[in-house]
Design an enzyme around this catalytic site. Structure first.
Site, mmCIF file in Angstrom:
data_model
loop_
_atom_site.group_PDB
_atom_site.id
_atom_site.type_symbol
_atom_site.label_atom_id
_atom_site.label_comp_id
_atom_site.label_asym_id
_atom_site.label_seq_id
_atom_site.Cartn_x
_atom_site.Cartn_y
_atom_site.Cartn_z
ATOM 1 N N ASP A 64 -31.987 -10.536 -18.941
ATOM 2 C CA ASP A 64 -30.940 -11.340 -19.196
ATOM 3 C C ASP A 64 -29.562 -10.400 -18.640
ATOM 4 O OD1 ASP A 64 -28.585 -12.249 -20.655
ATOM 5 O OD2 ASP A 64 -29.790 -12.275 -22.722
ATOM 6 N N VAL A 65 -29.001 -11.441 -17.791
ATOM 7 C CA VAL A 65 -27.895 -10.826 -17.309
ATOM 8 C C VAL A 65 -26.534 -10.267 -18.086
ATOM 9 C CG1 VAL A 65 -28.123 -11.902 -14.946
ATOM 10 C CG2 VAL A 65 -26.536 -12.823 -16.707
ATOM 11 N N SER A 144 -17.903 -22.359 -8.953
ATOM 12 C CA SER A 144 -17.800 -23.999 -8.859
ATOM 13 C C SER A 144 -16.493 -24.340 -8.783
ATOM 14 C CB SER A 144 -18.194 -24.375 -10.306
ATOM 15 O OG SER A 144 -17.953 -25.854 -10.580
ATOM 16 N N TYR A 157 -16.576 -23.349 -19.326
ATOM 17 C CA TYR A 157 -17.072 -23.245 -18.049
ATOM 18 C C TYR A 157 -16.023 -22.936 -16.981
ATOM 19 C CZ TYR A 157 -19.677 -24.762 -14.058
ATOM 20 O OH TYR A 157 -20.132 -24.751 -12.708
ATOM 21 N N ALA A 158 -14.818 -23.640 -17.026
ATOM 22 C CA ALA A 158 -14.008 -23.634 -16.231
ATOM 23 C C ALA A 158 -13.188 -22.261 -16.194
ATOM 24 C CB ALA A 158 -12.986 -24.886 -16.419
ATOM 25 N N ALA A 160 -14.257 -19.439 -17.111
ATOM 26 C CA ALA A 160 -15.277 -18.508 -16.478
ATOM 27 C C ALA A 160 -15.604 -18.765 -14.989
ATOM 28 C CB ALA A 160 -16.725 -18.714 -17.149
ATOM 29 N N LYS A 161 -15.387 -19.751 -14.358
ATOM 30 C CA LYS A 161 -15.566 -19.865 -13.104
ATOM 31 C C LYS A 161 -14.418 -19.543 -12.270
ATOM 32 C CE LYS A 161 -19.691 -21.258 -12.919
ATOM 33 N NZ LYS A 161 -20.722 -20.336 -12.326
#
Length: 275
Positions: A64-65, A144, A157-158, A160-161
């Site tokens: 698990d990273v 991404s 998500y955004a 984090a990316k």
């Protein structure tokens, strides 16, 4: 078979399926010994068997990273089996949460940062010291296009990316004198396990129905993603070879002509003074 990565040891997180599996298989096909890792043992085993069946070298390790001891154990297993890691690819990711920033569960939002950003930091902490002490190495973070724009209701998500892309820039600037290169890579827009999670997520269905609809239509059309997966794997192999270290720090896509891109330019820290 091109063996350009012969002698290299690569770790690919989230490599039980999708882009991660394609990257792991692509690196192995070009000569690297590959450590396949994710949280799902069955998927890891399938990827390792596929690599070995094609004549490649692989080791499967459940990890698990988001947990540093897991990533440290991953490093130890890699070194025991194949030697020091020279290429680390952080691919593990999640799509959630979906919704307005003031309504999403802050804990789940933070969980997305842990997978994408903390996971990348754990890989850097575990593998880069060995690279700086040896003959150098490379880190590829699968990011991404979502990190380059604002798509409402997908902030977890955004953000984090976007952080991943900036983190790579710092690692590249700080690692260049130590022989460490880093790249942020947009893998492509093929359907993956993350796509399935998005389509089945009630919050995604409510807040980004256009996105769910697009993914659903593409899945019903029967797209298998083979071409996109291969293009991403090829890009990672080329970056892993060292031929494009002059692009360290950049955000790249499978459609980029790497030979035509200008060298990375970094700010002159001494001239700029303290931040």
């Amino acid at each position: 078979m091109d063996q350009e990565l012969s002698g290299q040891v690569a770790v690919v997180t989230g490599s039980g399926r999708g882009f991660g599996r394609a990257i792991a298989e692509g690196l192995a096909a070009t000569g690297a010994a590959v450590i396949v890792t994710s949280r799902t043992e069955r998927e890891i085993d399938d990827t390792v068997k596929a690599i070995e069946a094609s004549g490649g070298k692989a080791l499967g390790v459940v990890a698990d990273v988001t947990k540093l001891p897991d990533v440290q154990s991953l490093r130890a297993a890699a070194e025991e089996k194949f030697g020091p890691v020279t290429l680390a690819v952080h691919n593990a990711g999640v799509p959630w949460p979906f919704g307005p920033t003031w309504l999403v569960d802050p804990g789940r939002w933070w969980g997305a940062q842990q997978v994408h950003v903390l996971g990348a930091m754990h890989c850097i902490a575990a593998f880069v010291p060995g690279m700086t002490a040896g003959q150098g190495g490379r880190v590829i973070v699968i990011s991404s296009a979502g990190g380059t724009r604002v798509t409402p209701y997908m902030s977890g998500y955004a953000v984090a990316k976007a952080t991943q892309i900036r983190l790579v820039r710092f690692l590249a600037a700080e690692g260049r004198d130590a022989g460490v290169s880093a790249f942020a890579v947009h893998p492509g827009d093929e359907l993956t396990g993350i796509s399935d999670l998005t389509m089945s997520d009630p919050d995604a269905q409510r807040w980004v129905p256009w996105f769910v609809g697009d993914l659903t239509s593409r899945k019903e059309a029967g797209s298998d993603g083979t071409a996109g997966f291969r293009a991403c794997a090829s890009l990672c192999a080329r970056l892993g070879s060292g031929r494009y270290d002059r692009l360290s720090g950049q955000y790249l896509t499978p459609d980029d002509d790497l030979d035509a891109l200008p060298d990375t330019e970094f700010e002159d820290v001494a001239a700029a003074g303290p931040p």
